[in-house]
Design an enzyme around this catalytic site. Structure first.
Site, PDB file in Angstrom:
ATOM      1  N   PHE A  53       0.802  -1.218   0.000  1.00 46.33           N
ATOM      2  CA  PHE A  53       0.000   0.000   0.000  1.00 46.33           C
ATOM      3  C   PHE A  53       0.837   1.271   0.000  1.00 46.33           C
ATOM      4  O   PHE A  53       0.341   2.331  -0.378  1.00 46.33           O
ATOM      5  CB  PHE A  53      -1.016  -0.016   1.139  1.00 46.33           C
ATOM      6  CG  PHE A  53      -2.166  -0.929   0.842  1.00 46.33           C
ATOM      7  CD1 PHE A  53      -3.119  -0.581  -0.097  1.00 46.33           C
ATOM      8  CD2 PHE A  53      -2.271  -2.157   1.469  1.00 46.33           C
ATOM      9  CE1 PHE A  53      -4.171  -1.431  -0.410  1.00 46.33           C
ATOM     10  CE2 PHE A  53      -3.319  -3.025   1.176  1.00 46.33           C
ATOM     11  CZ  PHE A  53      -4.267  -2.656   0.229  1.00 46.33           C
ATOM     12  N   GLU A  54       2.086   1.189   0.404  1.00 40.67           N
ATOM     13  CA  GLU A  54       2.958   2.367   0.346  1.00 40.67           C
ATOM     14  C   GLU A  54       3.611   2.544  -1.023  1.00 40.67           C
ATOM     15  O   GLU A  54       3.729   3.658  -1.508  1.00 40.67           O
ATOM     16  CB  GLU A  54       4.043   2.302   1.429  1.00 40.67           C
ATOM     17  CG  GLU A  54       3.539   2.631   2.813  1.00 40.67           C
ATOM     18  CD  GLU A  54       3.112   4.081   2.998  1.00 40.67           C
ATOM     19  OE1 GLU A  54       3.359   4.943   2.135  1.00 40.67           O
ATOM     20  OE2 GLU A  54       2.504   4.366   4.043  1.00 40.67           O
ATOM     21  N   SER A  55       4.069   1.439  -1.637  1.00 41.77           N
ATOM     22  CA  SER A  55       4.862   1.590  -2.865  1.00 41.77           C
ATOM     23  C   SER A  55       4.503   0.609  -3.970  1.00 41.77           C
ATOM     24  O   SER A  55       5.156   0.624  -5.013  1.00 41.77           O
ATOM     25  CB  SER A  55       6.342   1.406  -2.536  1.00 41.77           C
ATOM     26  OG  SER A  55       6.593   0.054  -2.173  1.00 41.77           O
TER      27      SER A  55
END
Length: 145
Positions: A53-55
């Site tokens: 979900f971050e990258s």
């Protein structure tokens, strides 16, 4: 023949743009090897979920958030304002070191961040997408760890 050579050359030039994105199981293996499995009580599934979900599993991702005035670096989008050399540098690391696909510096810094009072809640993406998920096990499905 010439057309085949030109097409092959163009294909070669286009591969590196997506080469930085790691597979889910590769990410899981590197995070496990880096000691994040159950680190500070957070399962490996939580860390893999966060990385997605971050990258989207891109260790070279850089995202500039103009509204909140920070830049996120690497797999976990570690913010420059506190954690790397463009800010307070609490991880004692260059922001560019957080973009290395071997993830060593990223994991070291993530361990410092998660030891803080917010734990993994330091990442809003984890709070929104992973914290209360009842499907965390899917992040390790099929991975040989």
């Amino acid at each position: 023949m010439k057309a085949a050579v030109v097409l092959a050359f163009l294909g070669y030039l286009m591969v590196p743009s997506g080469a930085a994105v790691l597979g889910r199981c590769v990410v899981a293996k590197r995070l496990q090897e880096g000691g994040l499995s159950d680190y500070e009580g957070y399962s490996l599934q939580n860390w893999v979920c966060l990385a997605y979900f971050e990258s989207k599993f891109n260790p070279e991702a850089v995202y500039e958030n103009v509204r909140d005035a920070y830049v996120g670096f690497g797999l976990f989008q570690i913010r420059n304002t506190n954690w790397c050399d463009n800010g307070k540098n609490l991880c004692h690391v260059s922001c560019s070191d957080l973009l290395n696909p071997n993830l060593k510096k990223t994991i070291e810094c993530a361990k410092k961040i998660v030891k803080g009072k917010k734990g993994m809640g330091a990442w809003p993406a984890w709070t929104l997408n992973c914290q209360y998920s009842d499907t965390l096990d899917r992040w390790l499905d099929g991975c040989k760890l």
